[in-house]
Design a protein around this motif. Structure first.
Motif: not given
Length: 137
Positions: A29-34, A55-60, A66-72
């Motif tokens: 996860a850290k590698q993907m973010i960086d 918050a809206l997160i867009r990840l490959r 994917k575009e996701i919204i943090i719910m919890a």
């Protein structure tokens, strides 16, 4: 018997992505973010960023974006069913992934994979063909 995710007030983004089961380990996860594969509210971010509800997160992930919204928020990795309650994917993202998957499927039909590997004679023909193509250009 489902257990609810442990509620926390703050959690690092890399830890949340791991807890939500987007990545197998926190290190990945850290590698993907960086590496710029994860965008937080439309901007590149650091793995130490605190995730916030809404918050809206867009990840490959592979071919998909994917575009996701943090719910919890949660900092513990649990069952997949519980992890799915931590976020909600947007309708646009679901439709876009479906059309991209269909496009990939149709392209695969146009370019079938041969049943066997080329034999020695066919490999030589391929090499000659590629050399001939290089001479033309």
């Amino acid at each position: 018997m489902r257990s609810e995710p442990k509620t926390v007030t703050t959690v690092r983004l890399d830890k949340w992505l791991w807890a939500a089961r987007f990545y197998k380990t926190r290190a990945i996860a850290k590698q993907m973010i960086d590496g710029g594969k994860v965008h937080y509210n439309g901007q590149r971010t650091k793995s130490s960023k605190n995730a916030e509800i809404g918050a809206l997160i867009r990840l490959r992930q592979g071919f998909d974006e994917k575009e996701i919204i943090i719910m919890a928020l949660s900092d513990q990795r649990g069952q997949a069913i519980v992890a799915q309650t931590l976020y909600q994917e947007t309708e646009q993202s679901i439709q876009k992934r479906a059309t991209n998957a269909e496009t990939r499927r149709l392209q695969r039909l146009n370019n079938p994979i041969p049943d066997t590997k080329p034999d020695k004679k066919q490999r030589r023909q391929i090499v000659r063909f590629k050399q001939h193509q290089g001479d033309i250009e």
